[in-house]
Scaffold this active site. Structure first.
Site, PDB file in Angstrom:
ATOM      1  N   HIS A   1       0.863  -1.188   0.000  1.00 40.85           N
ATOM      2  CA  HIS A   1       0.000   0.000   0.000  1.00 40.85           C
ATOM      3  C   HIS A   1       0.898   1.236   0.000  1.00 40.85           C
ATOM      4  CE1 HIS A   1      -2.845   2.981   1.485  1.00 40.85           C
ATOM      5  NE2 HIS A   1      -3.817   2.140   1.221  1.00 40.85           N
TER       6      HIS A   1
ATOM      7  N   CYS B   1      -3.583   2.465  -4.520  1.00 34.27           N
ATOM      8  CA  CYS B   1      -4.498   3.294  -3.727  1.00 34.27           C
ATOM      9  C   CYS B   1      -4.470   4.692  -4.337  1.00 34.27           C
ATOM     10  CB  CYS B   1      -4.103   3.324  -2.257  1.00 34.27           C
ATOM     11  SG  CYS B   1      -5.230   4.379  -1.312  1.00 34.27           S
TER      12      CYS B   1
ATOM     13  N   HIS C   1      -7.603   0.429  -4.683  1.00 33.26           N
ATOM     14  CA  HIS C   1      -8.427   1.176  -3.724  1.00 33.26           C
ATOM     15  C   HIS C   1      -9.006   2.374  -4.459  1.00 33.26           C
ATOM     16  CE1 HIS C   1      -6.413  -0.201   0.312  1.00 33.26           C
ATOM     17  NE2 HIS C   1      -6.984  -1.181  -0.347  1.00 33.26           N
TER      18      HIS C   1
ATOM     19  N   ASP D   1     -13.037   3.105  -0.925  1.00 28.11           N
ATOM     20  CA  ASP D   1     -12.299   3.439   0.281  1.00 28.11           C
ATOM     21  C   ASP D   1     -12.754   4.804   0.778  1.00 28.11           C
ATOM     22  OD1 ASP D   1     -10.323   3.020   2.139  1.00 28.11           O
ATOM     23  OD2 ASP D   1      -8.653   3.527   0.826  1.00 28.11           O
ATOM     24  N   HIS D   2     -12.602   5.031   2.073  1.00 29.26           N
ATOM     25  CA  HIS D   2     -12.817   6.339   2.717  1.00 29.26           C
ATOM     26  C   HIS D   2     -13.963   7.149   2.124  1.00 29.26           C
ATOM     27  CE1 HIS D   2      -8.342   6.441   4.074  1.00 29.26           C
ATOM     28  NE2 HIS D   2      -8.985   5.359   4.452  1.00 29.26           N
TER      29      HIS D   2
ATOM     30  N   TYR E   1     -14.746   4.228   7.208  1.00 31.14           N
ATOM     31  CA  TYR E   1     -15.412   3.018   6.721  1.00 31.14           C
ATOM     32  C   TYR E   1     -16.903   2.998   7.055  1.00 31.14           C
ATOM     33  CZ  TYR E   1     -10.786   1.573   5.480  1.00 31.14           C
ATOM     34  OH  TYR E   1      -9.550   1.514   4.903  1.00 31.14           O
TER      35      TYR E   1
HETATM   36  C1  DNO Z   1      -6.564   3.000   5.710  1.00 27.61           C
HETATM   37  C2  DNO Z   1      -5.979   1.878   4.969  1.00 27.61           C
HETATM   38  C3  DNO Z   1      -4.607   1.449   5.454  1.00 27.61           C
HETATM   39  C4  DNO Z   1      -4.206   0.156   4.787  1.00 27.61           C
HETATM   40  C5  DNO Z   1      -2.859  -0.371   5.218  1.00 27.61           C
HETATM   41  C6  DNO Z   1      -2.464  -1.566   4.388  1.00 27.61           C
HETATM   42  O1  DNO Z   1      -7.703   3.303   5.534  1.00 27.61           O
HETATM   43  O2  DNO Z   1      -5.963   2.128   3.620  1.00 27.61           O
HETATM   44  O3  DNO Z   1      -4.642   1.275   6.836  1.00 27.61           O
HETATM   45  O4  DNO Z   1      -5.141  -0.836   5.085  1.00 27.61           O
HETATM   46  O5  DNO Z   1      -1.903   0.593   5.114  1.00 27.61           O
HETATM   47  O6  DNO Z   1      -1.440  -2.246   5.018  1.00 27.61           O
END
Ligand code: DNO
Length: 388
Positions: free
Chosen positions: A241, A279, A306, A347-348, A364
């Protein structure tokens, strides 16, 4: 792309039955109850896998199989911890779970200063305020030399805009946001159980004295070279990531922040099983990154996507932007065209329509992510229809 969703295990308030109803195909999860560094037994892996499959879904991605700090800074027990990691990987491979997301960020996983930053429409989102972060670093953590890591304008904002509103309660909230609430649920170093998070955090920073970016890079290559034989044997794809945010913070080295960094770790271990979690959100928080161009360049080494995007502000702050942002459409188009088999999770997303009362993990939400999944699914369907 496969539509996946980050789910935090059987205690998650969002159930697998709910996820089936909204078009989720695969699950992204971790064995959150196993402490970092310990082996994931085949039994435990199968228990989770069967639970997910009993609900009509599949376990598509592990996020994360955490890399212990000692592997990152090359502590005396790193070889033992790498052996444990290999054993966990082999057990995942035996169970058929073959996409593994991890990160190589020292001490702090992702960083935000505000978890419920109000949007004009009544929803709220995550936010990174650089001047508040400077306040945390300089006045709360009191890190030696911290001041010289910030530009004059950030220091001015910190003095004039942040410091006057910082009482004990506001400081506690800032600590909570930066090193507690965002870390515990991702199996980070600090959790809500820690009574003295700042003390603990300081001692973790100490571990990296003398570790610069080159050393951290060498430690990452050492780790990857050690685990690649297991990945080859079980056809496991490792996907790092990117650092969030993609820049140096707290005097720590960060090595997955930009085009050159990504190229460097891929070249250091040129095995297709050594890959990237694309991501888009983390990379886009840095104004130096052309995210659609990076997606095109690294599509072939990307094993997991992501879907989110950030808007960096001129002052160094950044906010999470709409999932309909044209840059994200471009990223989705790239992967849906070149790598339609890779798993993707939204995500987010914002807190909306009652999410804020549910105590979800930061970033989340249910309604916010459901809306985002609808948006991204619509893009994918449009792109697919155009291909025909
Ligand atoms: C946060 C996530 C990170 C991710 C880690 C992967 O929202 O994107 O915590 O899960 O960095 O190891």
């Amino acid at each position: 792309m496969e539509k996946t969703w980050r789910w935090f295990g059987p205690n998650d308030k969002i159930t697998l039955d709910m996820l089936r109803q909204i078009g989720v195909e695969g699950i992204v999860t971790s064995l959150h109850h196993i402490p970092n560094g310990e082996v994931w037994s085949l039994d435990e892996v199968l228990k989770m896998k069967n639970f997910i499959e009993d609900h009509g879904l599949r376990w598509s991605v592990v996020e994360s199989l955490p890399v212990s700090e000692s592997i990152k800074y090359a502590g005396p027990d790193r070889d033992q911890l790498i052996e444990n990691y290999k054993e966990s990987l082999a057990n995942l491979g035996k169970a058929g779970v073959k996409t593994i997301c991890y990160n190589f960020m020292p001490v702090l996983d992702w960083a935000r200063t505000e978890l419920e930053y109000p949007n004009p429409d009544g929803t709220s989102n995550l936010y990174f305020n650089k001047a508040e972060f400077a306040y945390f670093d300089i006045h709360i953590l009191k890190r030696e030399g911290a001041e010289k890591d910030f530009d004059e304008e950030t220091l001015r904002r910190m003095r004039e805009e942040v410091a006057p509103r910082m009482d004990a309660e506001a400081e506690r909230r800032l600590v909570d946001n930066i090193i507690v609430k965002t870390q515990g649920f991702v199996n980070g170093n600090i959790s809500e159980k820690d009574l003295q998070p700042v003390e603990k955090f300081r001692s973790l920073l100490e571990l990296y004295k003398g570790i610069d970016a080159d050393k951290l890079r060498a430690n990452m290559a050492y780790f990857l070279n050690a685990i690649m034989p297991v990945c080859d044997e079980y056809d496991i794809n490792m996907c790092v990531h990117p650092d969030d945010p993609p820049m140096q913070i707290l005097g720590l080295p960060r090595i997955v922040t930009c085009d050159a960094d990504i190229q460097a770790f891929l070249d250091a271990v040129p095995n297709p099983h050594n890959g990237l979690t694309f991501c888009a959100g983390s990379l886009s928080a840095g104004a130096h990154n052309d995210v659609p161009a990076l997606a095109r360049k690294y599509a072939s080494r990307t094993h997991f996507v992501h879907a989110r995007i950030c808007k960096p502000q001129a002052n160094g702050d950044f906010r999470e932007a709409s999932h309909l942002d044209p840059r994200l459409i471009d990223v989705v188009r790239t992967f849906e065209t070149l790598r339609p088999e890779v798993p993707m999770r939204v995500d987010h997303a914002p807190l909306m329509l009652g999410d804020e009362k549910m105590g979800y993990n930061a970033g989340y939400s249910f309604h916010g992510r459901m809306l985002a999944l609808g948006m991204v699914s619509g893009m994918m369907a449009t792109i697919d229809a155009e291909k025909k």
